[in-house]
Design a protein around this motif. Structure first.
Motif, PDB file in Angstrom:
ATOM      1  N   PRO A  46       0.784  35.291  57.178  1.00 24.29           N
ATOM      2  CA  PRO A  46       0.895  35.230  55.719  1.00 24.29           C
ATOM      3  C   PRO A  46       1.327  33.866  55.185  1.00 24.29           C
ATOM      4  N   ASP A  47       2.029  33.087  56.000  1.00 22.23           N
ATOM      5  CA  ASP A  47       2.469  31.772  55.545  1.00 22.23           C
ATOM      6  C   ASP A  47       1.439  30.680  55.798  1.00 22.23           C
ATOM      7  N   PHE A  48       0.251  31.062  56.258  1.00 22.14           N
ATOM      8  CA  PHE A  48      -0.828  30.077  56.364  1.00 22.14           C
ATOM      9  C   PHE A  48      -1.184  29.527  54.980  1.00 22.14           C
ATOM     10  N   ASP A  49      -0.802  30.271  53.933  1.00 20.31           N
ATOM     11  CA  ASP A  49      -1.086  29.791  52.582  1.00 20.31           C
ATOM     12  C   ASP A  49      -0.278  28.542  52.215  1.00 20.31           C
ATOM     13  N   SER A  50       0.657  28.142  53.079  1.00 19.37           N
ATOM     14  CA  SER A  50       1.426  26.922  52.815  1.00 19.37           C
ATOM     15  C   SER A  50       0.525  25.691  52.761  1.00 19.37           C
ATOM     16  N   ALA A  51      -0.681  25.827  53.309  1.00 19.90           N
ATOM     17  CA  ALA A  51      -1.627  24.706  53.255  1.00 19.90           C
ATOM     18  C   ALA A  51      -1.982  24.326  51.820  1.00 19.90           C
ATOM     19  N   ILE A  52      -1.713  25.244  50.881  1.00 14.46           N
ATOM     20  CA  ILE A  52      -2.022  24.969  49.478  1.00 14.46           C
ATOM     21  C   ILE A  52      -1.155  23.836  48.930  1.00 14.46           C
ATOM     22  N   ILE A  54      -1.181  20.876  49.664  1.00 19.15           N
ATOM     23  CA  ILE A  54      -1.965  19.654  49.476  1.00 19.15           C
ATOM     24  C   ILE A  54      -2.523  19.556  48.070  1.00 19.15           C
ATOM     25  N   ARG A  55      -2.545  20.667  47.348  1.00 22.28           N
ATOM     26  CA  ARG A  55      -3.020  20.652  45.957  1.00 22.28           C
ATOM     27  C   ARG A  55      -1.882  20.470  44.964  1.00 22.28           C
ATOM     28  N   GLY A  56      -0.670  20.262  45.467  1.00 17.89           N
ATOM     29  CA  GLY A  56       0.459  19.989  44.585  1.00 17.89           C
ATOM     30  C   GLY A  56       1.430  21.155  44.483  1.00 17.89           C
ATOM     31  N   HIS A  57       2.619  20.860  43.913  1.00 20.51           N
ATOM     32  CA  HIS A  57       3.684  21.859  43.811  1.00 20.51           C
ATOM     33  C   HIS A  57       3.295  23.027  42.911  1.00 20.51           C
ATOM     34  N   GLU A  58       2.543  22.735  41.843  1.00 20.32           N
ATOM     35  CA  GLU A  58       2.178  23.810  40.917  1.00 20.32           C
ATOM     36  C   GLU A  58       1.299  24.843  41.607  1.00 20.32           C
ATOM     37  N   ALA A  59       0.313  24.371  42.369  1.00 17.78           N
ATOM     38  CA  ALA A  59      -0.566  25.285  43.100  1.00 17.78           C
ATOM     39  C   ALA A  59       0.223  26.052  44.160  1.00 17.78           C
ATOM     40  N   TYR A  60       1.167  25.367  44.803  1.00 21.33           N
ATOM     41  CA  TYR A  60       1.989  26.028  45.822  1.00 21.33           C
ATOM     42  C   TYR A  60       2.812  27.158  45.204  1.00 21.33           C
ATOM     43  N   LEU A  61       3.437  26.885  44.050  1.00 24.30           N
ATOM     44  CA  LEU A  61       4.235  27.909  43.378  1.00 24.30           C
ATOM     45  C   LEU A  61       3.377  29.089  42.962  1.00 24.30           C
ATOM     46  N   HIS A  63       0.526  30.168  44.285  1.00 24.91           N
ATOM     47  CA  HIS A  63      -0.179  30.920  45.327  1.00 24.91           C
ATOM     48  C   HIS A  63       0.678  31.308  46.532  1.00 24.91           C
ATOM     49  N   HIS A  64       1.752  30.558  46.843  1.00 24.56           N
ATOM     50  CA  HIS A  64       2.539  30.877  48.033  1.00 24.56           C
ATOM     51  C   HIS A  64       3.221  32.234  47.877  1.00 24.56           C
ATOM     52  N   ARG A  65       3.149  33.027  48.923  1.00 24.66           N
ATOM     53  CA  ARG A  65       3.648  34.406  48.930  1.00 24.66           C
ATOM     54  C   ARG A  65       2.942  35.274  47.899  1.00 24.66           C
ATOM     55  N   GLY A  66       1.721  34.915  47.593  1.00 24.00           N
ATOM     56  CA  GLY A  66       0.913  35.683  46.659  1.00 24.00           C
ATOM     57  C   GLY A  66      -0.093  36.550  47.390  1.00 24.00           C
ATOM     58  N   PHE A  67      -1.394  36.211  47.252  1.00 25.98           N
ATOM     59  CA  PHE A  67      -2.442  37.047  47.846  1.00 25.98           C
ATOM     60  C   PHE A  67      -2.302  37.140  49.362  1.00 25.98           C
ATOM     61  N   SER A  68      -1.822  36.081  49.999  1.00 29.01           N
ATOM     62  CA  SER A  68      -1.688  36.106  51.463  1.00 29.01           C
ATOM     63  C   SER A  68      -0.688  37.158  51.937  1.00 29.01           C
ATOM     64  N   HIS A  69       0.201  37.606  51.032  1.00 34.16           N
ATOM     65  CA  HIS A  69       1.205  38.619  51.350  1.00 34.16           C
ATOM     66  C   HIS A  69       0.892  39.961  50.682  1.00 34.16           C
ATOM     67  N   SER A  70      -0.313  40.115  50.197  1.00 37.23           N
ATOM     68  CA  SER A  70      -0.662  41.274  49.371  1.00 37.23           C
ATOM     69  C   SER A  70      -1.060  42.476  50.211  1.00 37.23           C
ATOM     70  N   LEU A  71      -1.245  43.604  49.537  1.00 36.18           N
ATOM     71  CA  LEU A  71      -1.653  44.835  50.218  1.00 36.18           C
ATOM     72  C   LEU A  71      -2.968  44.673  50.989  1.00 36.18           C
ATOM     73  N   PRO A  72      -4.027  44.085  50.398  1.00 38.46           N
ATOM     74  CA  PRO A  72      -5.265  43.952  51.172  1.00 38.46           C
ATOM     75  C   PRO A  72      -5.111  43.117  52.435  1.00 38.46           C
ATOM     76  N   MET A  73      -4.212  42.117  52.406  1.00 35.03           N
ATOM     77  CA  MET A  73      -4.087  41.228  53.552  1.00 35.03           C
ATOM     78  C   MET A  73      -3.238  41.822  54.671  1.00 35.03           C
ATOM     79  N   LEU A  74      -2.580  42.954  54.427  1.00 36.80           N
ATOM     80  CA  LEU A  74      -1.915  43.636  55.543  1.00 36.80           C
ATOM     81  C   LEU A  74      -2.942  44.010  56.607  1.00 36.80           C
ATOM     82  N   ALA A  75      -4.148  44.353  56.165  1.00 42.30           N
ATOM     83  CA  ALA A  75      -5.246  44.607  57.100  1.00 42.30           C
ATOM     84  C   ALA A  75      -6.171  43.403  57.212  1.00 42.30           C
TER      85      ALA A  75
END
Length: 322
Positions: A46-52, A54-61, A63-75
């Motif tokens: 789920p923390d692979f989204d940390s790669a975001i 590179i698009r800046g702090h705003e994008a990181y805030l 998206h981080h711990r967002g969709f990558s940690h969501s219900l669909p991504m559990l599977a």
């Protein structure tokens, strides 16, 4: 939790996968290594989204711990990772087992993130709200110590995997349950002090008997600490004036993203050369009378946003660490 903790618990979860697997699999070392890798990969995926970043702090805030940690991504993460692990470890006949241990790692990761103050958007797409249980710090030295000690006991042959890893996770979940109960008790202490008016929340510290708290009123945030059952009020932050300058920044994408994440902020506004500067600070991350985490927005004299910066206003080694 922090990256080091997720990595360590991924390793010990891999040990649990080995301990609970069919003894017949033990004769196939590549499959056993595959189970180990599945647990580690799932615990960190789920923390692979940390790669975001590179698009800046705003994008990181945003998206981080967002969709990558969501219900669909559990599977979703297991679906993506399992074929790769099966290929690398020649374990195609054990795809289901690899899938389940990868999912166990993902679920463990999201579960741990849910219970700290930073929070997680774990119920997307049903809700984009940030959820945070405020029961364990991002780095919990007790949980980290449990798992490091257990791993060393296994590596040095002091305890068998079938004993140490089930015991580790039993103790971990008991300890988290203990912290959840303490959270409820400490929150009752704060509400008893300030009454039912307003909103109170806690900030977990490294030791279970120490907590920070914030009580919100109509105009202020009252911040303090609790040690045992002793509550100490330490500082008061005024919410800040909602003038024309502040209102002018509220519609910008960066500020909307920050407010969705922070919920409760201290706002200050000052005149600078050729314009204004608005500072938004998250009151959860306090050190003394300082609020080092937040966002600064600059505007020109016509109240047009000219720039913004986001992040920590402190040295890396300075508190707070959660």
């Amino acid at each position: 939790m922090d990256t080091a903790s997720h990595l360590l618990l991924g390793v010990t979860l891999g040990g649990l996968a080995m301990a609970l697997s069919d003894p017949a699999i033990g004769d196939q070392s590549t499959v056993m290594y595959g189970l180990f890798a599945a647990a580690i990969a799932g615990s960190n995926a789920p923390d692979f989204d940390s790669a975001i970043r590179i698009r800046g702090h705003e994008a990181y805030l945003l998206h981080h711990r967002g969709f990558s940690h969501s219900l669909p991504m559990l599977a979703g993460w297991p679906v993506l990772l399992t074929p790769l692990i099966a290929y690398l470890f020649h374990a195609w006949d054990y795809m289901l087992l690899l899938f389940l241990w990868t999912m166990a790692g993902v679920v463990l990761h999201v579960f741990l993130d849910f219970f700290n103050a930073y929070g997680v958007q774990c119920f997307r797409p049903i809700s984009r709200k940030w959820f945070h249980g405020d029961a364990i710090p991002i780095f919990d030295p007790v949980i980290f110590g449990f798992h490091l000690a257990g791993l060393l006991l296994w590596l040095f042959g002091v305890m068998a995997a079938q004993v140490v890893f089930p015991l580790l996770f039993a103790l971990t979940f008991l300890f988290i349950g203990y912290r959840i109960v303490l959270h409820r008790l400490m929150l009752h202490v704060v509400r008893r002090r300030y009454g039912v008016d307003g909103h109170s929340f806690l900030i977990p510290k490294w030791l279970p008997h120490e907590w920070g708290y914030v009580h919100e009123t109509d105009q202020t945030y009252i911040a303090g600490s609790i040690r045992g059952t002793h509550l100490r009020e330490e500082t008061i932050f005024h919410k800040g004036e909602r003038n024309d300058v502040v209102q002018a920044v509220m519609g910008s994408d960066g500020v909307r993203s920050f407010l969705a994440f922070a919920h409760r902020v201290h706002i200050s506004c000052q005149k600078i050369q050729n314009g204004y500067k608005v500072e938004l600070r998250d009151v959860r991350f306090r050190h003394g009378e300082k609020l080092p985490f937040g966002m600064d927005i600059t505007l020109d004299d016509h109240l047009q946003v000219t720039g913004n910066t986001f992040g920590w206003k402190k040295k890396l080694w300075e508190p707070p660490f959660s």
